[in-house]
Design an enzyme around this catalytic site. Structure first.
Site, PDB file in Angstrom:
ATOM      1  N   GLY A  33       0.856  -1.253   0.040  1.00 35.73           N
ATOM      2  CA  GLY A  33       0.032  -0.098  -0.021  1.00 35.73           C
ATOM      3  C   GLY A  33       0.883   1.295  -0.072  1.00 35.73           C
ATOM      4  CB  THR A  39       5.582   2.858   1.234  1.00 35.29           C
ATOM      5  OG1 THR A  39       5.935   3.862   0.426  1.00 35.29           O
ATOM      6  CG2 THR A  39       5.341   1.721   0.476  1.00 35.29           C
ATOM      7  CB  VAL A  40       1.244  -0.283   4.078  1.00 32.67           C
ATOM      8  CG1 VAL A  40       1.173  -1.281   4.890  1.00 32.67           C
ATOM      9  CG2 VAL A  40       0.819   1.045   4.544  1.00 32.67           C
ATOM     10  CG  ASP A 159     -13.380   8.949   4.114  1.00 34.57           C
ATOM     11  OD1 ASP A 159     -14.251   9.730   3.606  1.00 34.57           O
ATOM     12  OD2 ASP A 159     -12.674   8.247   3.583  1.00 34.57           O
TER      13      ASP A 159
END
Length: 341
Positions: A33, A39-40, A159
């Site tokens: 991600g 960054t993941v 959200d």
């Protein structure tokens, strides 16, 4: 091992953070991600022999406001959250150039990807996922935490939405992304002002004036720029999500803000070929309505359609939520204004 998207110029930086992570026992793998500030990565935690997710935030890319205000708040919020339908926080590590947040890994992708691949959910699957999301949000609301509140127009996308509903390997929902979740001060639950966003005294009555996120998931009062109840903003978003689960498209056209605002003032409509039950449609309509009449998380937990697919009773969350909504023994008339519906 270089991550997907690591350019030759990024290699020294990549080697640096991999070295730091290895010191703590994490073997960093592929990118899963990307966000505004970092960054993941997927990673293997050698000490516990488990897979985890590591969110690596660059201090150079992130704003001072985010680093000094919102990131510490995210970590503070996540430290107190422990629920099977929320992504759990494990550890935060800070160096001079980066912040590393170690999180539970959801290996099944996200719900948006699932719908893009397979189309609308069957009603039992929508019921399962919506129930799991409801229990997660009930847990948050019972602790006075709202998910969708965001700080500024520069932090878009933080959200409650389909991309933030991750799936584990057994296809159970895990709510993610608490970057701009907020704890609503308990003393402000007593402070009620006359507003179209506000429905009950002493129950989810805190009003907010800051919002940012995906306009497709935003309630009408947010689109109008009015002070709004963030708890009811969350339940509006849940209505958008439920509609999308069973129809495989958003209920309102968000390509034009003026058109979106006009559409959200009207009752949502279902396609003629939509075969979901009337009970499911009724719940969507109770969520996608003006704030004065919109269902709270307590209403959702007691809804007939939700109860039909409920695999477990949220007794703890119900008890906490009902306690939040109890009227105080004495009410300061100058601080509270009762609103009847």
């Amino acid at each position: 091992m270089m991550g997907k998207g690591d350019s030759p110029e990024a290699q020294p930086a990549a080697l640096a953070y991999r070295s730091v992570m290895e010191e703590y026992g994490y073997e960093v793998g592929k990118v899963i991600g990307n966000g505004s500030y970092g960054t993941v990565y997927e990673a293997y935690y050698t000490k516990q022999k488990v897979m985890v997710a590591i969110k690596i935030i660059s201090k150079k890319k992130a704003s001072n406001d985010y680093l000094n205000k919102f990131l510490p708040r995210e970590i503070q919020v996540m430290k107190i959250l422990r629920h099977k339908y929320l992504i759990n926080f494990y550890q935060a590590i800070e160096t001079t150039s980066r912040v590393y947040i170690i999180l539970e890994l959801a290996q099944g992708g996200d719900v948006l990807e699932w719908i893009q691949r397979y189309g609308a959910c069957t009603e039992p699957l929508a019921g399962k996922w919506f129930n799991q999301m409801t229990l997660g949000i009930a847990y948050l609301h019972s602790k006075g935490i709202v998910h969708s509140l965001t700080p500024s127009l520069s932090a878009a996308g933080r959200d409650l939405k389909l991309e933030n509903l991750l799936l584990d390997k057994r296809e159970n929902v895990k709510i993610s992304d608490f970057g701009f979740a907020k704890m609503v001060p308990s003393n402000q639950n007593q402070s009620v002002r006359s507003s179209p966003s506000h429905r009950q005294v002493n129950c989810f009555s805190h009003l907010s004036q800051t919002y940012c996120g995906s306009f497709a998931y935003a309630c009408p009062e947010v689109l109008l720029g009015l002070p709004y109840n963030p708890f009811l903003s969350d339940t509006w978003s849940m209505g958008i999500i439920l509609y999308t689960l069973v129809v495989a498209r958003l209920p309102f056209d968000d390509t034009n803000l003026k058109k979106l605002l006009k559409e959200t003032q009207k009752e949502a409509t279902f396609p003629p070929n939509c075969t979901v039950s009337q009970e499911c449609k009724n719940l969507v309509l109770q969520l996608l309505r003006p704030a004065l009449k919109r269902a709270t998380i307590l209403d959702i937990l007691k809804d007939p359609w939700v109860l039909r697919f409920q695999s477990e009773q949220p007794l703890h969350e119900l008890k906490l939520l009902q306690a939040m909504c109890q009227p105080p023994s004495t009410v300061n008339r100058h601080q509270s204004v009762e609103v009847t519906t």
